[in-house]
Scaffold this motif. Structure first.
Motif, PDB file in Angstrom:
ATOM      1  N   THR A 265     -93.920  79.440 -40.147  1.00  0.00           N
ATOM      2  CA  THR A 265     -95.184  78.612 -40.128  1.00  0.00           C
ATOM      3  C   THR A 265     -95.858  78.892 -41.348  1.00  0.00           C
ATOM      4  OG1 THR A 265     -95.402  78.829 -37.590  1.00  0.00           O
ATOM      5  CG2 THR A 265     -97.518  78.434 -38.854  1.00  0.00           C
TER       6      THR A 265
ATOM      7  N   SER B  49     -94.698  80.498 -30.771  1.00  0.00           N
ATOM      8  CA  SER B  49     -95.683  80.097 -29.812  1.00  0.00           C
ATOM      9  C   SER B  49     -96.963  79.453 -30.322  1.00  0.00           C
ATOM     10  CB  SER B  49     -95.977  81.250 -28.600  1.00  0.00           C
ATOM     11  OG  SER B  49     -96.462  82.226 -29.399  1.00  0.00           O
TER      12      SER B  49
ATOM     13  N   TRP C 256     -91.559  72.018 -36.336  1.00  0.00           N
ATOM     14  CA  TRP C 256     -91.890  73.459 -35.952  1.00  0.00           C
ATOM     15  C   TRP C 256     -92.948  73.703 -34.891  1.00  0.00           C
ATOM     16  CZ3 TRP C 256     -88.546  76.927 -36.464  1.00  0.00           C
ATOM     17  CH2 TRP C 256     -89.042  78.451 -36.246  1.00  0.00           C
ATOM     18  N   GLY C 257     -93.872  72.376 -35.018  1.00  0.00           N
ATOM     19  CA  GLY C 257     -95.028  72.343 -34.056  1.00  0.00           C
ATOM     20  C   GLY C 257     -94.255  71.977 -32.683  1.00  0.00           C
ATOM     21  N   LEU C 258     -93.119  71.556 -32.621  1.00  0.00           N
ATOM     22  CA  LEU C 258     -92.439  71.338 -31.321  1.00  0.00           C
ATOM     23  C   LEU C 258     -91.469  72.431 -30.697  1.00  0.00           C
ATOM     24  CD1 LEU C 258     -91.473  67.589 -32.086  1.00  0.00           C
ATOM     25  CD2 LEU C 258     -93.590  68.304 -30.883  1.00  0.00           C
ATOM     26  N   VAL C 259     -91.028  73.061 -31.598  1.00  0.00           N
ATOM     27  CA  VAL C 259     -89.833  74.200 -31.514  1.00  0.00           C
ATOM     28  C   VAL C 259     -89.965  75.380 -31.869  1.00  0.00           C
ATOM     29  CG1 VAL C 259     -88.165  72.231 -31.129  1.00  0.00           C
ATOM     30  CG2 VAL C 259     -88.375  73.500 -33.283  1.00  0.00           C
ATOM     31  N   GLY C 260     -91.219  75.550 -32.685  1.00  0.00           N
ATOM     32  CA  GLY C 260     -91.512  76.769 -33.383  1.00  0.00           C
ATOM     33  C   GLY C 260     -91.894  77.963 -32.376  1.00  0.00           C
TER      34      GLY C 260
ATOM     35  N   ALA D  34     -98.772  72.034 -28.916  1.00  0.00           N
ATOM     36  CA  ALA D  34     -99.174  72.053 -27.504  1.00  0.00           C
ATOM     37  C   ALA D  34     -99.937  73.467 -27.047  1.00  0.00           C
ATOM     38  CB  ALA D  34     -97.989  72.215 -26.449  1.00  0.00           C
TER      39      ALA D  34
ATOM     40  N   GLY E  29     -90.663  82.034 -33.840  1.00  0.00           N
ATOM     41  CA  GLY E  29     -89.346  81.153 -33.750  1.00  0.00           C
ATOM     42  C   GLY E  29     -88.165  81.717 -34.486  1.00  0.00           C
TER      43      GLY E  29
ATOM     44  N   ARG F 285     -96.842  75.782 -32.112  1.00  0.00           N
ATOM     45  CA  ARG F 285     -96.654  74.661 -31.407  1.00  0.00           C
ATOM     46  C   ARG F 285     -98.035  74.061 -30.970  1.00  0.00           C
ATOM     47  NH1 ARG F 285     -91.688  75.514 -27.319  1.00  0.00           N
ATOM     48  NH2 ARG F 285     -90.242  76.814 -28.576  1.00  0.00           N
TER      49      ARG F 285
ATOM     50  N   CYS G  22     -84.370  73.104 -38.807  1.00  0.00           N
ATOM     51  CA  CYS G  22     -85.547  72.147 -38.873  1.00  0.00           C
ATOM     52  C   CYS G  22     -85.753  71.885 -40.385  1.00  0.00           C
ATOM     53  CB  CYS G  22     -86.731  72.749 -38.321  1.00  0.00           C
ATOM     54  SG  CYS G  22     -86.834  73.075 -36.525  1.00  0.00           S
TER      55      CYS G  22
END
Length: 236
Positions: free
Chosen positions: A21, A72, A66-70, A77, A207, A75, A215
Motif C-alpha cells: 500500500t 485490511s 489491492w483495494g480488493l484483496v490487500g 470496503a 496483505g 481495502r 496483483c
C-alpha cells in the motif's frame, strides 16, 4: 472511541498500512511528479511522458486490485464510509474531537478515491491524446479524430483539478501531522502508528507478498495487454 494509549504491555507501535500500500502511494506520487517533468522537459515526441503515463496506469490498476484483496486498511470496503459516517466525522472534526482511525478516516478515504479517479482519468485520456504532428497516444490508431480531439482537450482540462486535489491532500496530511494526534506522513513512510485504541480494526492485517506480486503482474497484463487487444500500440 479515542486514541488513548494502551497498557504498558502493548507494543509501542502497530501496523497501519502494509508495504504494498505504501509503495503504491509513494510510487504514484513520484510518477505524477515525473509526468509533469517529462511533459515540459522531456523529449519532443513525449515518449518518456507516455511511458510515465503507462506506469501510472499500472500502479492505479494495482491499487484497485489491492483495494480488493490487500491488507485490511488497504481495502476499499474497510475505509469507504457512507454519507452519515462522513458527516458525523466532519462534525466531530470541526468540534476538535475527531475519532482516531488506524487506517483512513471517512473523509480521507473518499479523498483517496477522488485522487485515484482523477489520476485515472488523466492517464486514460492520455492514451487517446495527439498533437497531430509528432505525438500520438497508444490508442490513437483505433479511434476517430473527434475522439482524439475530445480526449486531448480533457487531458488538459483535468490537470488543474488534479493539482488542486493534490494540494488539498498534502495540506490535510500536513495539518493532521502538525496539529493533530496522528502523524500521517510518518505513518505512511514507516507503516506504523502509535499503539492505541482506534475506531477501526486494530492492528491491521497485512496483505501477502506473493499476492502483491501477483496483483502487480496482473496489472501489467491488463494495461499493456488491454491496449494491444484493443488494437493500439502498447509500447511508445
Amino acid at each position: 472511541m479515542t486514541g488513548a494509549p494502551l497498557s504498558s504491555s502493548t507494543p509501542a507501535a502497530m501496523l497501519a498500512w502494509d508495504l504494498p500500500t505504501r509503495l503504491a502511494k509513494w510510487g504514484l506520487a513520484a510518477l505524477v511528479g515525473l509526468a509533469f517533468a517529462s511533459r515540459y522537459w522531456g523529449d519532443a515526441a513525449l515518449v518518456w511522458h507516455q511511458w510515465n503515463g503507462l506506469a501510472i496506469l499500472v500502479v492505479l490498476v494495482f491499487r484497485l486490485l489491492w483495494g480488493l484483496v490487500g491488507g485490511s486498511t488497504a481495502r476499499f470496503a474497510g475505509f469507504l464510509a457512507g454519507p452519515a459516517a462522513v458527516l458525523g466525522y466532519a462534525g466531530r472534526l470541526l468540534k476538535g474531537r475527531p475519532p482516531h482511525f488506524l487506517g483512513h478516516n471517512p473523509l480521507g478515504g473518499w479523498m483517496v478515491l477522488a485522487l485515484l479517479a482523477i489520476v485515472a482519468a488523466q492517464g486514460l485520456t492520455g492514451l487517446f491524446t495527439s498533437d497531430d504532428i509528432i505525438v500520438y497516444g497508444p490508442m490513437t490508431p483505433v479511434v476517430s479524430d473527434e475522439t482524439i480531439r475530445s480526449a486531448s482537450s480533457w487531458h488538459q482540462r483535468l490537470y488543474p483539478f488534479l493539482l488542486a486535489l493534490i494540494a488539498l491532500h498534502v495540506l490535510a496530511n500536513l495539518a493532521y501531522s502538525l496539529f493533530g494526534r496522528d502523524n500521517l506522513i510518518r505513518a505512511m513512510v514507516t507503516g506504523c502508528k502509535p499503539a492505541a485504541t482506534y475506531t477501526d480494526r486494530a492492528p491491521a492485517t497485512p496483505g501477502g507478498v506473493g499476492l502483491a506480486f501477483a496483483c502487480l503482474g496482473l496489472s501489467v497484463l491488463i494495461v499493456f495487454g488491454g491496449i494491444a487487444l484493443a488494437g493500439g500500440h502498447p509500447f511508445p
